[in-house]
Design an enzyme around this catalytic site. Structure first.
Site, PDB file in Angstrom:
ATOM      1  N   VAL A  36     -29.942  60.960  68.010  1.00 24.48           N
ATOM      2  CA  VAL A  36     -29.723  60.952  66.564  1.00 24.48           C
ATOM      3  C   VAL A  36     -30.438  62.177  66.002  1.00 24.48           C
ATOM      4  O   VAL A  36     -31.569  62.467  66.409  1.00 24.48           O
ATOM      5  CB  VAL A  36     -30.304  59.677  65.916  1.00 24.48           C
ATOM      6  CG1 VAL A  36     -29.995  59.644  64.419  1.00 24.48           C
ATOM      7  CG2 VAL A  36     -29.758  58.426  66.596  1.00 24.48           C
ATOM      8  N   CYS A  37     -29.755  62.888  65.101  1.00 26.66           N
ATOM      9  CA  CYS A  37     -30.414  63.954  64.335  1.00 26.66           C
ATOM     10  C   CYS A  37     -31.018  64.979  65.306  1.00 26.66           C
ATOM     11  O   CYS A  37     -30.371  65.385  66.275  1.00 26.66           O
ATOM     12  CB  CYS A  37     -31.446  63.289  63.427  1.00 26.66           C
ATOM     13  SG  CYS A  37     -32.028  64.276  62.052  1.00 26.66           S
ATOM     14  N   THR A  38     -32.265  65.381  65.062  1.00 25.71           N
ATOM     15  CA  THR A  38     -32.899  66.398  65.888  1.00 25.71           C
ATOM     16  C   THR A  38     -33.304  65.888  67.270  1.00 25.71           C
ATOM     17  O   THR A  38     -33.876  66.656  68.056  1.00 25.71           O
ATOM     18  CB  THR A  38     -34.138  66.965  65.171  1.00 25.71           C
ATOM     19  OG1 THR A  38     -34.953  65.872  64.731  1.00 25.71           O
ATOM     20  CG2 THR A  38     -33.737  67.798  63.961  1.00 25.71           C
TER      21      THR A  38
END
Lengths: 205, 205
Positions: A103-105
């Site tokens: 997820v995300c970074t």
């Protein structure tokens, strides 16, 4: 269909709360089908980027090989991309996992571990350039809610993890069960991986 | 505008993960403006309904009076509606709080504490009848993403807490900041409190 799957979620200092607990809300509804293992370099409490602390039940050495791996992002990734113990854990778990999710970074961690080389992947739109720099051999996708390439499923910023989780649940356990979870959590599930109104906000242009 | 606000979130065994961490993701972005206090009957680890554990930093007696109160739901509410220590904490905090928020079946706890008597409120659509029975003098609203009545803001099931949190942030800190948080978390914020496609799934009909 496999009867019971294990899911390892990686925690590290300053992880993003919703990157972890959005997907775990969805997978946590699958009690009897999925067992969740919270893992960190050291077992015990781990403080999120937002302050509240979660508990890692297992350290990287004692955690079992899991069927599913969830890698969150958060400001802590800026340090963790250099953490050899964490990158080794990601490589070891990914080797035998059925599905590896970020997820995300969190995608920056998979990229730094070399796991996304040659693959299509996406990440948060606000720090896209920094994440992309962690994996120059990754085929970064600038507009996507999530991207699937083989066993690797990478999602965009924070909230996108919930849509990705439901898509993975749909694939592994059937769409009816994913829909039931979305209804139960009163979540408006975005089922189209190309839905990404946030791409226009990215930091590349 | 008040410079710094404190937010108390109530944890109890088998709380719903996203009821807590969805809103805390949003309020947690307000560092320097909002300080989060996790509170439970006993300080220490508290296991969610989904399994993963969070940490309560303070017990009900040591927690300071806070400006904002967040009450999650979860299957644990079935026991907590009888927990005098918890209901007393809700009454004590609510007396001085600026805003009191519930997510999902958290409204059953506010109702059991008598705090919603004569007020409009909403809750999860799948267990609406049980929640409504905890507060026969509450004016329950069957279709709403969230309902504001004075200082009390009650939201529908699980995911609705994020929309409510952004609405409260918008009211307290301005719409621009709420929009910035929604963009930063790549969250499609439902701004209309009457948006509720899940109402048709309620258990009243």
């Amino acid at each position: 269909m496999k009867e019971q799957r294990s899911l390892a979620v990686v925690l590290f200092p300053e992880f993003e709360l919703l990157d972890v607990f959005g997907p775990l809300e969805m997978f946590g509804a699958l009690q009897g089908l999925v067992t969740i293992h919270t893992c960190a370099e050291k077992a015990g409490t781990v403080a999120s980027a937002q302050g509240p602390q979660a508990v890692a039940e297992q350290d990287f050495r004692s955690a079992p090989a899991c069927d599913l791996l969830l890698v969150p992002g958060g400001i802590g990734t800026r340090v963790e991309v250099e953490n050899v113990a964490l990158l080794d854990f990601l490589r070891r778990q990914s080797a035998s996992a059925e599905v590896v999710m970020s997820v995300c970074t969190g995608a920056a961690l998979l990229a730094a571990a070399g796991l996304l080389d040659g693959r299509r992947a996406t990440t948060n739109k606000r720090v896209f350039a920094w994440v992309a720099a962690q994996g120059p051999r990754v085929r970064w996708v600038e507009q996507a809610r999530w991207v699937e390439d083989g066993k690797f499923v990478t999602s965009s910023g924070v909230s996108a993890g919930m849509d990705m989780a439901l898509a993975v649940i749909s694939r592994l356990f059937g769409t009816a069960l994913a829909e039931q979870i979305a209804f139960g959590t009163e979540y408006e599930w975005h089922r189209d991986p190309s839905w990404d109104p946030f791409a226009r906000l990215n930091d590349l242009t």
